[in-house]
Design a protein around this motif. Structure first.
Motif, PDB file in Angstrom:
ATOM      1  N   ALA A  12       0.824  -1.208   0.000  1.00 13.94           N
ATOM      2  CA  ALA A  12       0.000   0.000   0.000  1.00 13.94           C
ATOM      3  C   ALA A  12       0.858   1.259   0.000  1.00 13.94           C
ATOM      4  CB  ALA A  12      -0.927  -0.002   1.213  1.00 13.94           C
ATOM      5  N   VAL A  13       1.953   1.219   0.715  1.00 11.56           N
ATOM      6  CA  VAL A  13       2.812   2.396   0.834  1.00 11.56           C
ATOM      7  C   VAL A  13       3.749   2.525  -0.372  1.00 11.56           C
ATOM      8  CG1 VAL A  13       4.661   3.427   2.212  1.00 11.56           C
ATOM      9  CG2 VAL A  13       2.704   2.362   3.342  1.00 11.56           C
ATOM     10  N   ASN A  14       4.235   1.419  -0.882  1.00  6.39           N
ATOM     11  CA  ASN A  14       5.303   1.471  -1.883  1.00  6.39           C
ATOM     12  C   ASN A  14       4.922   1.119  -3.313  1.00  6.39           C
ATOM     13  OD1 ASN A  14       7.684   2.182  -0.266  1.00  6.39           O
ATOM     14  ND2 ASN A  14       7.087   0.372   0.865  1.00  6.39           N
ATOM     15  N   ASN A  15       3.810   0.437  -3.554  1.00  3.61           N
ATOM     16  CA  ASN A  15       3.528  -0.014  -4.915  1.00  3.61           C
ATOM     17  C   ASN A  15       3.235   1.115  -5.881  1.00  3.61           C
ATOM     18  OD1 ASN A  15       4.089  -2.597  -4.249  1.00  3.61           O
ATOM     19  ND2 ASN A  15       2.052  -3.401  -4.625  1.00  3.61           N
ATOM     20  N   GLY A  16       2.959   2.306  -5.381  1.00  2.00           N
ATOM     21  CA  GLY A  16       2.807   3.446  -6.266  1.00  2.00           C
ATOM     22  C   GLY A  16       4.089   3.744  -7.020  1.00  2.00           C
TER      23      GLY A  16
END
Length: 116
Positions: A12-16
């Motif tokens: 959720a935090v890094n897949n962007g």
């Protein structure tokens, strides 16, 4: 809690970052060869030899090597995989109705480790 932190929360935090770094030359963290040290000495061939292979990571719940022979852990893994599949289907169904789908917590998009 640990499994969620290193998989779901991390996704959720890094897949962007995938939106930018999915084109490997933008930010390769894994190289199979040393980067060039002299300007003009690279070619498409050396670039492709240096960048990592596609598919070097696996989705959460995937076990590339069978690590257990006992029935109990095998059942637990199957149950976990079924739950992940169900969650993925729910997220996919929900995303169809959204103007901007949110797929970062879709188990199908989460890696088996914190490697990006």
């Amino acid at each position: 809690m640990v499994i969620f932190t290193v998989t779901g929360q991390h996704a959720a935090v890094n897949n962007g970052q995938f939106d930018n770094y999915s084109w490997m030359p933008n930010g390769s963290l894994l190289l199979r060869k040393a980067p060039p040290t002299t300007k003009g000495q690279s070619s498409m061939e050396t670039l492709l030899e240096t960048l990592p292979n596609v598919g070097e990571t696996v989705p959460i719940g995937t076990c590339p090597k069978e690590r257990f022979n006992e029935p109990a852990p095998k059942r637990m893994i199957k149950k976990f995989q079924a739950e992940l599949s169900s969650l993925s289907e729910e997220i996919t169904t929900r995303n169809v109705q959204l103007e901007m789908p949110y797929s970062y917590l879709d188990p199908a998009q989460i890696e088996n480790s914190i490697a990006i």
